[in-house]
Design an enzyme around this catalytic site. Structure first.
Site, short mmCIF file in Angstrom:
data_model
loop_
_atom_site.label_atom_id
_atom_site.label_comp_id
_atom_site.label_asym_id
_atom_site.label_seq_id
_atom_site.Cartn_x
_atom_site.Cartn_y
_atom_site.Cartn_z
N ARG A 1 3.04 5.28 11.30
CA ARG A 1 3.81 4.80 12.28
C ARG A 1 5.45 4.91 12.11
O ARG A 1 6.12 4.88 12.95
CB ARG A 1 3.31 3.44 12.54
CG ARG A 1 3.94 2.75 13.93
CD ARG A 1 3.26 1.48 14.22
NE ARG A 1 3.24 0.52 13.01
CZ ARG A 1 4.38 0.02 12.80
NH1 ARG A 1 5.50 -0.02 13.49
NH2 ARG A 1 4.36 -1.15 11.89
N GLU A 43 -9.37 -5.48 0.62
CA GLU A 43 -9.66 -4.41 1.47
C GLU A 43 -11.24 -3.79 1.07
O GLU A 43 -11.54 -3.54 -0.10
CB GLU A 43 -8.67 -3.23 1.55
CG GLU A 43 -7.45 -3.61 1.89
CD GLU A 43 -7.51 -3.94 3.19
OE1 GLU A 43 -8.27 -3.65 4.27
OE2 GLU A 43 -6.14 -4.48 3.75
N HIS A 92 -4.14 -6.29 0.06
CA HIS A 92 -3.07 -6.24 0.78
C HIS A 92 -2.66 -7.60 0.55
O HIS A 92 -3.44 -8.76 0.67
CB HIS A 92 -3.23 -5.99 2.15
CG HIS A 92 -2.70 -4.71 2.68
ND1 HIS A 92 -3.63 -3.82 3.21
CD2 HIS A 92 -1.71 -4.00 2.47
CE1 HIS A 92 -2.99 -2.61 3.53
NE2 HIS A 92 -1.71 -2.58 3.08
N CYS A 132 -0.53 2.76 1.89
CA CYS A 132 -1.54 1.98 1.08
C CYS A 132 -2.93 2.31 1.31
O CYS A 132 -3.57 2.61 0.36
CB CYS A 132 -1.42 0.23 1.56
SG CYS A 132 0.13 -0.45 1.08
N1 PCA Z 1 2.70 -1.57 2.22
C1 PCA Z 1 2.52 -0.25 2.98
C2 PCA Z 1 2.98 0.64 2.11
C3 PCA Z 1 3.56 -0.05 0.94
C4 PCA Z 1 3.39 -1.46 0.95
O1 PCA Z 1 3.35 -2.16 0.33
C5 PCA Z 1 1.16 -0.03 3.55
O2 PCA Z 1 0.37 -1.18 3.70
O3 PCA Z 1 0.73 0.80 3.79
#
Ligand code: PCA
Length: 211
Positions: free
Chosen positions: A90, A80, A164, A143
């Site tokens: 959401r 990111e 991610h 996140c």
């Molecule tokens: N993914 C979510 C929150 C925790 C996770 O592992 C997100 O992308 O916000």
């Protein structure tokens, strides 16, 4: 002694597992140093995750922070680039809290950029045969919130950012969904840590997207 903080998340949204948390445990088990690697698995709650991240940074004063989380549906590891100062949930978090259109941090800037060498990291992960790309949205859920709070909290010299990961093949909620083996997800995070430690300036290659 150089210290790196690597975090993942607990399961959320009804899932039984979260590959980010599982991968962080694997990286910790395989870590050969010489840098100190601190790992933690954060709760998927806006308040709890941010508090925990702030406490970990205060306690360990890491030189680098890489937080990771699951982005179900993505087929590549996403390094990111931007954290936005916006929560628009959401689904409820694991506390049942669902903020809509509120800032991550009051009176803070609208966004922060990652200070990791994002293109070098994505390239190094791809060189290991694992799909990876620079991503321009970490979403508006927990996140992104942790990413923003991290960038807002760390000292200027600290390299910090967010990655991610896709679902793990072993635990994918839907067999047809995009996924990667958990070992590859862990390898990708370890490569991200190693690249952060070894690369100064990010590489100047195209890493953007047209839309
Ligand atoms: N993914 C979510 C929150 C925790 C996770 O592992 C997100 O992308 O916000």
């Amino acid at each position: 002694m150089t210290t790196v903080l690597l975090t993942g998340f607990e399961p959320f949204g009804g899932d039984q597992t979260n590959p980010s948390g599982a991968a962080v445990h694997l990286v910790a088990a395989q870590w050969s140093g010489p840098e100190v690697l601190i790992t933690a698995v954060l709760p998927v709650t806006f308040e709890g995750a941010a508090d925990r991240m702030r406490a970990l940074i205060a306690e360990h004063e890491p030189d680098a922070v890489i937080a990771s989380g699951l982005a179900g549906g993505r087929s590549a590891v996403g390094v990111e680039r931007v954290a936005v100062n916006l929560i628009d949930a959401r689904i409820p978090d694991n506390d049942g809290v669902q903020p809509i259109d509120s800032p991550s941090v009051e009176s803070a800037p609208p966004a922060h950029f990652s200070s990791l060498p994002v293109k070098a990291i994505a390239g190094a992960i791809r060189d290991a045969g694992i799909p990876a790309e620079v991503s321009f949205s970490a979403g508006t859920f927990v996140c992104n919130h942790v990413f923003f709070v991290t960038m807002q909290t760390v000292a200027a010299h600290v390299r910090a950012g967010f990655i991610h990961v896709p679902c793990s093949s072993e635990h994918s909620p839907r067999p047809d969904a995009a996924s990667l083996p958990l070992a590859d997800i862990a390898r990708a995070l370890e490569i991200a840590v190693r690249t952060t430690l070894s690369v100064g300036e990010d590489v100047r290659v195209p890493g953007g997207s047209i839309h």
